[in-house]
Design a protein around this motif. Structure first.
Motif, PDB file in Angstrom:
ATOM      1  N   GLY A 204       1.404 -42.604  53.419  1.00 49.94           N
ATOM      2  CA  GLY A 204       1.659 -41.550  54.407  1.00 49.94           C
ATOM      3  C   GLY A 204       2.279 -40.303  53.788  1.00 49.94           C
ATOM      4  O   GLY A 204       2.564 -39.341  54.499  1.00 49.94           O
ATOM      5  N   LYS A 205       2.489 -40.333  52.479  1.00 50.46           N
ATOM      6  CA  LYS A 205       3.076 -39.171  51.801  1.00 50.46           C
ATOM      7  C   LYS A 205       2.079 -38.578  50.791  1.00 50.46           C
ATOM      8  O   LYS A 205       0.968 -39.080  50.639  1.00 50.46           O
ATOM      9  CB  LYS A 205       4.371 -39.584  51.112  1.00 50.46           C
ATOM     10  N   THR A 206       2.523 -37.564  50.080  1.00 52.18           N
ATOM     11  CA  THR A 206       1.628 -36.831  49.176  1.00 52.18           C
ATOM     12  C   THR A 206       2.084 -36.983  47.723  1.00 52.18           C
ATOM     13  O   THR A 206       3.253 -36.753  47.411  1.00 52.18           O
ATOM     14  CB  THR A 206       1.618 -35.335  49.552  1.00 52.18           C
ATOM     15  N   VAL A 207       1.141 -37.375  46.893  1.00 48.07           N
ATOM     16  CA  VAL A 207       1.437 -37.648  45.486  1.00 48.07           C
ATOM     17  C   VAL A 207       0.483 -36.824  44.622  1.00 48.07           C
ATOM     18  O   VAL A 207      -0.704 -36.708  44.931  1.00 48.07           O
ATOM     19  CB  VAL A 207       1.287 -39.164  45.215  1.00 48.07           C
TER      20      VAL A 207
ATOM     21  N   LYS B 168       6.380 -29.255  47.604  1.00 46.26           N
ATOM     22  CA  LYS B 168       5.024 -29.303  48.180  1.00 46.26           C
ATOM     23  C   LYS B 168       4.417 -30.693  48.116  1.00 46.26           C
ATOM     24  O   LYS B 168       3.452 -30.994  48.812  1.00 46.26           O
ATOM     25  CB  LYS B 168       4.114 -28.318  47.436  1.00 46.26           C
ATOM     26  N   VAL B 169       4.894 -31.533  47.205  1.00 48.87           N
ATOM     27  CA  VAL B 169       4.442 -32.929  47.141  1.00 48.87           C
ATOM     28  C   VAL B 169       5.684 -33.827  47.095  1.00 48.87           C
ATOM     29  O   VAL B 169       6.787 -33.370  46.770  1.00 48.87           O
ATOM     30  CB  VAL B 169       3.534 -33.209  45.910  1.00 48.87           C
ATOM     31  N   ASP B 170       5.470 -35.109  47.422  1.00 50.69           N
ATOM     32  CA  ASP B 170       6.611 -36.036  47.464  1.00 50.69           C
ATOM     33  C   ASP B 170       6.874 -36.695  46.117  1.00 50.69           C
ATOM     34  O   ASP B 170       7.991 -37.156  45.871  1.00 50.69           O
ATOM     35  CB  ASP B 170       6.354 -37.110  48.524  1.00 50.69           C
ATOM     36  N   ALA B 171       5.849 -36.786  45.297  1.00 53.53           N
ATOM     37  CA  ALA B 171       6.024 -37.427  43.988  1.00 53.53           C
ATOM     38  C   ALA B 171       4.940 -36.960  43.038  1.00 53.53           C
ATOM     39  O   ALA B 171       3.889 -36.473  43.452  1.00 53.53           O
ATOM     40  CB  ALA B 171       5.967 -38.949  44.117  1.00 53.53           C
ATOM     41  N   VAL B 172       5.227 -37.098  41.749  1.00 46.32           N
ATOM     42  CA  VAL B 172       4.199 -36.950  40.717  1.00 46.32           C
ATOM     43  C   VAL B 172       4.027 -38.331  40.112  1.00 46.32           C
ATOM     44  O   VAL B 172       5.019 -39.030  39.865  1.00 46.32           O
ATOM     45  CB  VAL B 172       4.631 -35.960  39.621  1.00 46.32           C
ATOM     46  N   THR B 173       2.792 -38.741  39.910  1.00 51.51           N
ATOM     47  CA  THR B 173       2.578 -40.033  39.251  1.00 51.51           C
ATOM     48  C   THR B 173       1.670 -39.879  38.039  1.00 51.51           C
ATOM     49  O   THR B 173       0.644 -39.217  38.092  1.00 51.51           O
ATOM     50  CB  THR B 173       2.008 -41.089  40.220  1.00 51.51           C
ATOM     51  N   THR B 174       2.146 -40.415  36.943  1.00 51.15           N
ATOM     52  CA  THR B 174       1.347 -40.586  35.730  1.00 51.15           C
ATOM     53  C   THR B 174       2.150 -41.511  34.820  1.00 51.15           C
ATOM     54  O   THR B 174       3.086 -42.180  35.282  1.00 51.15           O
ATOM     55  CB  THR B 174       0.982 -39.255  35.043  1.00 51.15           C
ATOM     56  N   ASP B 175       1.795 -41.554  33.540  1.00 51.27           N
ATOM     57  CA  ASP B 175       2.488 -42.452  32.623  1.00 51.27           C
ATOM     58  C   ASP B 175       3.983 -42.125  32.585  1.00 51.27           C
ATOM     59  O   ASP B 175       4.368 -40.961  32.487  1.00 51.27           O
ATOM     60  CB  ASP B 175       1.903 -42.303  31.219  1.00 51.27           C
ATOM     61  N   GLN B 176       4.793 -43.165  32.622  1.00 50.70           N
ATOM     62  CA  GLN B 176       6.231 -42.929  32.672  1.00 50.70           C
ATOM     63  C   GLN B 176       6.734 -42.146  31.458  1.00 50.70           C
ATOM     64  O   GLN B 176       7.664 -41.342  31.554  1.00 50.70           O
ATOM     65  CB  GLN B 176       6.979 -44.256  32.807  1.00 50.70           C
ATOM     66  N   ALA B 177       6.100 -42.373  30.309  1.00 47.37           N
ATOM     67  CA  ALA B 177       6.513 -41.651  29.095  1.00 47.37           C
ATOM     68  C   ALA B 177       6.369 -40.142  29.277  1.00 47.37           C
ATOM     69  O   ALA B 177       7.163 -39.360  28.749  1.00 47.37           O
ATOM     70  CB  ALA B 177       5.694 -42.127  27.897  1.00 47.37           C
ATOM     71  N   ILE B 178       5.358 -39.729  30.028  1.00 47.46           N
ATOM     72  CA  ILE B 178       5.163 -38.298  30.318  1.00 47.46           C
ATOM     73  C   ILE B 178       6.226 -37.825  31.301  1.00 47.46           C
ATOM     74  O   ILE B 178       6.845 -36.768  31.124  1.00 47.46           O
ATOM     75  CB  ILE B 178       3.753 -38.050  30.905  1.00 47.46           C
TER      76      ILE B 178
END
Ligand code: GLU
Length: 300
Positions: free
Chosen positions: A178-181, A219-229
């Motif tokens: 329900g959120k934006t990633v 503008k977004v609730d989270a950013v997702t990618t590799d944790q190292a980044i």
């Protein structure tokens, strides 16, 4: 050196990475002493090889002919692949891995041309011969292997989450239903969200730094990618954003290269396998203070 991987949790010492991203003087200037912070032998991590011959490698033939290497990289990922626009200095774990490979092929820093290539465009750049190889948080997977080959793995991380510093109930990816990633086009993390988390709205850009901007601007609730980044970005804005939760995929980084160039592939894998303490020295220099604890993975 062959070692097994122990991913003993990724602590998040973001302040330490911040210190690193600003002062990582990783550009070897003295051709004989790659990796030396001062260009002298004291700090040398690798040496530029001489009289290299890679018979049967079309990529190496092209490098030799032009007397230089063209390497695809990221340049907006602090700690991994980063270009300081003020000093024009490139730094990061991936960049140093790329330099180490170039040195093993007989090319020094002055003979390297870096090409920034976004996640979505990597396979095509390799297929088209625009670059000799790519080193930039590039996960090995079967779909990509249809088009290119991967040396490695040389690093293992996993998908994680970056959120606002005051975010609550934001530990697991399911918390974002329900959120934006936000993530990068063509990346494995965005593909994972689209395929497996249909209740999450996705926003995508070519670059993760654009996602981070959106997060900072609410503008977004989270950013997702590799944790190292993500750890590198959190270190840039320690008061505004934080890495949260654990890893929910495994991302094995490889060096992308032209399909079928097994001579180059074997050369890079042998470098990773027989490279002694060089991998560790590159890790320590770039990520040693990040809180990431990961050993050099065994080459496939
Ligand atoms: N490792 C993931 C991938 O190769 C995410 C990082 C990136 O986009 O470079 O897709």
């Amino acid at each position: 050196m062959r070692r097994t991987r122990t991913l003993a949790g990724l602590g998040i010492a973001v302040a330490a990475v911040l210190a690193l991203t600003g002062c990582n003087s990783g550009t070897p200037t003295d051709p004989g002493s790659g990796g030396g912070d001062d260009g002298g032998d004291a700090g040398a991590i690798w040496e530029v090889a001489t009289d290299v011959s890679l018979e049967g490698s079309p990529t190496f033939d092209a490098m030799t002919k032009r007397d230089g290497v063209i390497i695809g990289v990221k340049e907006d990922q602090p700690g991994l692949g980063y270009l300081d626009v003020t000093t024009q200095e490139r730094s990061g774990f991936d960049v140093d891995i790329a330099r180490w490979i170039a040195a093993s092929l007989g090319f020094d820093e002055n003979q390297i041309e870096y090409k920034p290539i976004a996640s979505a465009n990597r396979e095509q750049a390799i297929v088209n011969g625009e670059i000799d190889y790519y080193v930039g948080t590039y996960s090995i997977n079967d779909k990509r292997k249809e088009l290119i080959d991967f040396a490695g793995p040389y690093f293992i991380t996993g998908q994680g989450l970056l959120v606002g510093a005051d975010a609550e109930d934001a530990e697991a990816i399911e918390d974002f239903n329900g959120k934006t990633v936000c993530s990068a086009t063509g990346s494995t993390p965005i593909q994972n969200i689209k395929a497996n988390f249909p209740e999450i709205t996705t926003v995508e850009y070519d670059l993760y730094s654009a996602c981070v901007e959106d997060l900072l601007n609410g503008k977004v609730d989270a950013v997702t990618t590799d944790q190292a980044i993500l750890i590198g970005y959190a270190a840039q804005y320690p008061d505004e954003i934080k890495v949260t939760g654990g890893l929910f995929t495994e991302e094995r980084y490889g060096v992308g290269l032209a399909k079928g160039d097994t001579v180059l592939l074997d050369h890079i894998n042998a470098l990773f396998t027989d490279g002694g303490t060089t991998w560790q020295a590159i890790f320590d220099k770039n990520l040693g203070s990040s809180g990431i604890t990961v050993d050099q993975p065994v080459v496939d």
